[in-house]
Design a protein around this motif. Structure first.
Motif, PDB file in Angstrom:
ATOM      1  N   UNK A  89      36.291 -10.716 -12.659  1.00  0.00           N
ATOM      2  CA  UNK A  89      36.052  -9.701 -13.683  1.00  0.00           C
ATOM      3  C   UNK A  89      34.964 -10.125 -14.666  1.00  0.00           C
ATOM      4  N   UNK A  90      34.557 -11.373 -14.601  1.00  0.00           N
ATOM      5  CA  UNK A  90      33.498 -11.853 -15.484  1.00  0.00           C
ATOM      6  C   UNK A  90      32.143 -11.728 -14.788  1.00  0.00           C
ATOM      7  N   UNK A  91      31.079 -11.919 -15.550  1.00  0.00           N
ATOM      8  CA  UNK A  91      29.737 -11.769 -14.986  1.00  0.00           C
ATOM      9  C   UNK A  91      29.426 -12.920 -14.021  1.00  0.00           C
ATOM     10  N   UNK A  92      28.464 -12.689 -13.158  1.00  0.00           N
ATOM     11  CA  UNK A  92      28.015 -13.729 -12.241  1.00  0.00           C
ATOM     12  C   UNK A  92      27.281 -14.801 -13.047  1.00  0.00           C
ATOM     13  N   UNK A  93      27.408 -16.069 -12.626  1.00  0.00           N
ATOM     14  CA  UNK A  93      26.692 -17.136 -13.337  1.00  0.00           C
ATOM     15  C   UNK A  93      25.194 -16.830 -13.417  1.00  0.00           C
ATOM     16  N   UNK A  94      24.629 -17.011 -14.614  1.00  0.00           N
ATOM     17  CA  UNK A  94      23.211 -16.769 -14.838  1.00  0.00           C
ATOM     18  C   UNK A  94      22.894 -15.381 -15.339  1.00  0.00           C
ATOM     19  N   UNK A  95      23.830 -14.477 -15.232  1.00  0.00           N
ATOM     20  CA  UNK A  95      23.608 -13.086 -15.662  1.00  0.00           C
ATOM     21  C   UNK A  95      24.104 -12.890 -17.093  1.00  0.00           C
ATOM     22  N   UNK A  96      23.703 -11.776 -17.703  1.00  0.00           N
ATOM     23  CA  UNK A  96      24.158 -11.417 -19.045  1.00  0.00           C
ATOM     24  C   UNK A  96      25.674 -11.246 -19.035  1.00  0.00           C
ATOM     25  N   UNK A  97      26.310 -11.717 -20.081  1.00  0.00           N
ATOM     26  CA  UNK A  97      27.762 -11.671 -20.178  1.00  0.00           C
ATOM     27  C   UNK A  97      28.331 -13.082 -20.083  1.00  0.00           C
ATOM     28  N   UNK A  98      29.633 -13.156 -20.037  1.00  0.00           N
ATOM     29  CA  UNK A  98      30.302 -14.451 -19.969  1.00  0.00           C
ATOM     30  C   UNK A  98      30.835 -14.667 -18.554  1.00  0.00           C
ATOM     31  N   UNK A  99      30.376 -15.699 -17.901  1.00  0.00           N
ATOM     32  CA  UNK A  99      30.856 -16.070 -16.576  1.00  0.00           C
ATOM     33  C   UNK A  99      31.977 -17.088 -16.748  1.00  0.00           C
ATOM     34  N   UNK A 100      33.176 -16.729 -16.301  1.00  0.00           N
ATOM     35  CA  UNK A 100      34.342 -17.589 -16.489  1.00  0.00           C
ATOM     36  C   UNK A 100      34.658 -18.307 -15.187  1.00  0.00           C
ATOM     37  N   UNK A 101      34.704 -19.643 -15.279  1.00  0.00           N
ATOM     38  CA  UNK A 101      35.004 -20.493 -14.134  1.00  0.00           C
ATOM     39  C   UNK A 101      36.266 -21.283 -14.458  1.00  0.00           C
ATOM     40  N   UNK A 102      37.242 -21.214 -13.562  1.00  0.00           N
ATOM     41  CA  UNK A 102      38.510 -21.916 -13.741  1.00  0.00           C
ATOM     42  C   UNK A 102      38.560 -23.121 -12.815  1.00  0.00           C
ATOM     43  N   UNK A 103      39.259 -24.177 -13.234  1.00  0.00           N
ATOM     44  CA  UNK A 103      39.405 -25.345 -12.383  1.00  0.00           C
ATOM     45  C   UNK A 103      40.600 -26.181 -12.785  1.00  0.00           C
ATOM     46  N   UNK A 104      41.057 -27.018 -11.867  1.00  0.00           N
ATOM     47  CA  UNK A 104      42.198 -27.896 -12.148  1.00  0.00           C
ATOM     48  C   UNK A 104      41.772 -29.097 -12.985  1.00  0.00           C
ATOM     49  N   UNK A 105      42.580 -29.419 -13.973  1.00  0.00           N
ATOM     50  CA  UNK A 105      42.285 -30.528 -14.893  1.00  0.00           C
ATOM     51  C   UNK A 105      42.384 -31.892 -14.230  1.00  0.00           C
ATOM     52  N   UNK A 121      24.478 -28.142 -18.733  1.00  0.00           N
ATOM     53  CA  UNK A 121      25.125 -27.774 -17.483  1.00  0.00           C
ATOM     54  C   UNK A 121      24.110 -26.948 -16.704  1.00  0.00           C
ATOM     55  N   UNK A 122      24.046 -27.143 -15.413  1.00  0.00           N
ATOM     56  CA  UNK A 122      23.129 -26.368 -14.587  1.00  0.00           C
ATOM     57  C   UNK A 122      23.917 -25.641 -13.515  1.00  0.00           C
ATOM     58  N   UNK A 123      23.613 -24.363 -13.347  1.00  0.00           N
ATOM     59  CA  UNK A 123      24.237 -23.560 -12.305  1.00  0.00           C
ATOM     60  C   UNK A 123      23.129 -23.070 -11.371  1.00  0.00           C
ATOM     61  N   UNK A 124      23.291 -23.335 -10.093  1.00  0.00           N
ATOM     62  CA  UNK A 124      22.380 -22.820  -9.085  1.00  0.00           C
ATOM     63  C   UNK A 124      23.051 -21.640  -8.412  1.00  0.00           C
ATOM     64  N   UNK A 125      22.400 -20.490  -8.447  1.00  0.00           N
ATOM     65  CA  UNK A 125      22.972 -19.305  -7.806  1.00  0.00           C
ATOM     66  C   UNK A 125      22.593 -19.288  -6.332  1.00  0.00           C
TER      67      UNK A 125
END
Length: 186
Positions: A89-105, A121-125
């Motif tokens: 439901x969040x924006x794609x990484x690199x696009x306008x909006x907030x891209x939410x990424x979840x992960x295990x601690x 932080x660098x994100x490659x699409x």
């Protein structure tokens, strides 16, 4: 020879019982890295495994290249077993909006505890574009009392994991989350 075989079996048994999620998570991430490379090389229709329920959508690098993770589509527990997952439901990484990424601690997002404000932080699409972000906020929030803003004016990245980082795993989720917010540099 039998002693060596027995020791190997015992070692694998211990690994399987003491760190089952961790071993699966890192092996899956290795497979996802190979999948990413094949997609980047133009191999079309390659899936990490036949019963696939997720696929790579981006690649996250941090800590000057120490961290290199493939981000998967989806934010459910099934996906997070294999790597960080993008909340659809969040924006794609690199696009306008907030891209939410979840992960295990305790696996892929354990490095979040060592990030500091100002780090990159660098994100490659999937199209090969690089998007550079800088960490602007580190916060501990309660998941049931706080929500992340999805529609933002700029391009943001929120990396979210359970909190605290150490302590016994419990089926009872305290609801606390550690959130790293990063803003895309222009």
């Amino acid at each position: 020879m039998r002693i060596v075989a027995c020791l190997l079996c015992l070692g694998f048994w211990q690994l399987g019982h003491s760190e089952p999620v961790s071993a699966k998570a890192w092996m899956a991430q290795d497979i996802m890295q190979k999948t990413w490379e094949r997609v980047a090389d133009g191999v079309d229709g390659f899936w990490p495994w036949p019963w696939n329920h997720t696929w790579p959508i981006a690649r996250l690098s941090a800590r000057s290249g120490e961290v290199d993770l493939v981000i998967l589509a989806g934010g459910n527990d099934r996906t997070l077993t294999f790597g960080p997952g993008h909340l659809s439901v969040s924006s794609q990484p690199g696009k306008r909006g907030n891209s939410v990424i979840l992960g295990h601690r305790d696996t892929h997002f354990n490095f979040l505890k060592d990030l500091a404000i100002g780090e990159s932080l660098t994100v490659e699409s999937m199209d090969g574009n690089l998007h550079v972000y800088t960490v602007v906020d580190l916060d501990v929030v309660h998941a049931r009392r706080t929500s992340l803003e999805i529609d933002t004016d700029g391009a943001y990245l929120s990396l979210v994991t359970r909190y605290p980082f150490s302590g016994p795993e419990s089926k009872d989720d305290s609801g606390m989350r550690y959130v790293v917010t990063a803003k895309k540099l222009l």
